[in-house]
Design a protein around this motif. Structure first.
Motif, PDB file in Angstrom:
ATOM      1  N   GLU A 296       4.624 -71.244  53.344  1.00 62.92           N
ATOM      2  CA  GLU A 296       4.308 -72.135  54.798  1.00 62.92           C
ATOM      3  C   GLU A 296       5.502 -70.680  55.262  1.00 62.92           C
ATOM      4  OE1 GLU A 296       6.049 -74.946  57.787  1.00 62.92           O
ATOM      5  OE2 GLU A 296       5.146 -75.708  56.071  1.00 62.92           O
ATOM      6  N   LEU A 297       6.712 -70.391  54.552  1.00 54.68           N
ATOM      7  CA  LEU A 297       7.341 -69.685  54.721  1.00 54.68           C
ATOM      8  C   LEU A 297       7.010 -68.466  54.780  1.00 54.68           C
ATOM      9  CD1 LEU A 297      11.226 -68.643  54.652  1.00 54.68           C
ATOM     10  CD2 LEU A 297      10.484 -67.614  52.019  1.00 54.68           C
ATOM     11  N   LEU A 298       6.289 -67.683  53.378  1.00 55.18           N
ATOM     12  CA  LEU A 298       5.669 -66.278  53.542  1.00 55.18           C
ATOM     13  C   LEU A 298       4.814 -66.551  54.854  1.00 55.18           C
ATOM     14  CD1 LEU A 298       4.412 -66.210  49.870  1.00 55.18           C
ATOM     15  CD2 LEU A 298       6.550 -64.978  51.464  1.00 55.18           C
ATOM     16  N   ALA A 299       3.592 -67.526  55.414  1.00 58.63           N
ATOM     17  CA  ALA A 299       2.940 -67.570  56.262  1.00 58.63           C
ATOM     18  C   ALA A 299       3.721 -67.146  57.398  1.00 58.63           C
ATOM     19  CB  ALA A 299       2.135 -68.859  56.271  1.00 58.63           C
ATOM     20  N   GLY A 300       4.451 -67.479  57.796  1.00 62.20           N
ATOM     21  CA  GLY A 300       5.697 -67.616  58.717  1.00 62.20           C
ATOM     22  C   GLY A 300       6.438 -66.533  59.114  1.00 62.20           C
ATOM     23  N   LEU A 301       6.313 -65.715  58.119  1.00 61.28           N
ATOM     24  CA  LEU A 301       7.038 -64.619  58.174  1.00 61.28           C
ATOM     25  C   LEU A 301       6.204 -63.284  59.073  1.00 61.28           C
ATOM     26  CD1 LEU A 301       8.948 -63.562  55.011  1.00 61.28           C
ATOM     27  CD2 LEU A 301       9.876 -65.035  56.571  1.00 61.28           C
ATOM     28  N   PRO A 302       6.859 -62.543  60.172  1.00 57.23           N
ATOM     29  CA  PRO A 302       6.850 -61.807  60.757  1.00 57.23           C
ATOM     30  C   PRO A 302       6.018 -60.225  60.138  1.00 57.23           C
ATOM     31  CG  PRO A 302       8.570 -61.315  61.599  1.00 57.23           C
ATOM     32  CD  PRO A 302       8.270 -62.319  60.278  1.00 57.23           C
ATOM     33  N   GLY A 303       4.186 -59.770  60.865  1.00 58.75           N
ATOM     34  CA  GLY A 303       3.880 -58.529  59.546  1.00 58.75           C
ATOM     35  C   GLY A 303       3.435 -58.953  58.579  1.00 58.75           C
ATOM     36  N   LYS A 304       3.259 -58.154  57.293  1.00 54.60           N
ATOM     37  CA  LYS A 304       3.083 -59.067  56.004  1.00 54.60           C
ATOM     38  C   LYS A 304       4.432 -58.377  54.946  1.00 54.60           C
ATOM     39  CE  LYS A 304       0.213 -58.162  52.844  1.00 54.60           C
ATOM     40  NZ  LYS A 304       1.361 -57.810  51.377  1.00 54.60           N
ATOM     41  N   PRO A 305       5.134 -59.433  54.912  1.00 56.76           N
ATOM     42  CA  PRO A 305       6.003 -58.771  54.208  1.00 56.76           C
ATOM     43  C   PRO A 305       5.728 -58.492  52.444  1.00 56.76           C
ATOM     44  CG  PRO A 305       5.744 -60.994  54.167  1.00 56.76           C
ATOM     45  CD  PRO A 305       4.808 -60.592  55.280  1.00 56.76           C
ATOM     46  N   VAL A 306       6.368 -57.140  51.853  1.00 58.03           N
ATOM     47  CA  VAL A 306       6.555 -57.353  50.298  1.00 58.03           C
ATOM     48  C   VAL A 306       6.661 -58.168  49.780  1.00 58.03           C
ATOM     49  CG1 VAL A 306       7.022 -55.900  48.468  1.00 58.03           C
ATOM     50  CG2 VAL A 306       6.651 -55.004  51.317  1.00 58.03           C
ATOM     51  N   VAL A 307       5.852 -59.040  48.661  1.00 57.33           N
ATOM     52  CA  VAL A 307       6.441 -59.907  47.999  1.00 57.33           C
ATOM     53  C   VAL A 307       6.689 -59.510  46.560  1.00 57.33           C
ATOM     54  CG1 VAL A 307       5.306 -62.588  47.154  1.00 57.33           C
ATOM     55  CG2 VAL A 307       4.936 -61.418  49.705  1.00 57.33           C
TER      56      VAL A 307
END
Length: 127
Positions: free
Chosen positions: A62-73
């Motif tokens: 959920e945290l990742l889905a809520g970040l703007p754009g495409k974060p580098v994980v």
């Protein structure tokens, strides 16, 4: 959302998700970075460090889905990469990829050195 302006020049923002012992290393790599709001369009790196349990996996997704754009994980440490020594526990995800997260970089080690994360962040900054 809060993140660390890693280089202090608005080039890379880090969202650290410290879940267990590798958090000490990722926090050591972070040093004295300032917490700031992430500006629109900024490059975001999410560092997942430590054991990812099946119970916390939905919150991480959920945290990742809520970040703007495409974060580098970045999966940081043996536990975040493959479940570490706890891989055979009923409650532990077998790493970030096992819980359905698209991981861009894996940094192995138990724990990996802070410099390994710093090197990945420098690559993101330059690249």
């Amino acid at each position: 959302m809060q993140a660390k302006d890693w280089f202090g020049d608005s080039s890379v923002y880090v969202v650290d998700v410290p879940l267990a012992c590798c958090a000490l290393e990722s926090q050591a790599a972070a040093g004295t970075a300032n917490l700031v709001d992430v500006p629109a369009g900024a490059r975001i790196v999410v560092a997942l460090s430590g054991t990812i349990t099946n119970a916390v996996a939905p919150a991480v997704r959920e945290l990742l889905a809520g970040l703007p754009g495409k974060p580098v994980v970045v999966s940081f440490g043996s536990c975040a990469c493959v479940g570490g020594p706890y891989w055979d526990s009923y409650s532990v995800a077998k790493g970030a990829a096992d819980m359905g997260v698209e991981v861009d970089r894996f940094i192995a080690g138990c724990p990996p050195p802070p410099e390994a994360l710093a090197a990945v962040l420098e690559e993101v900054r330059l690249g």
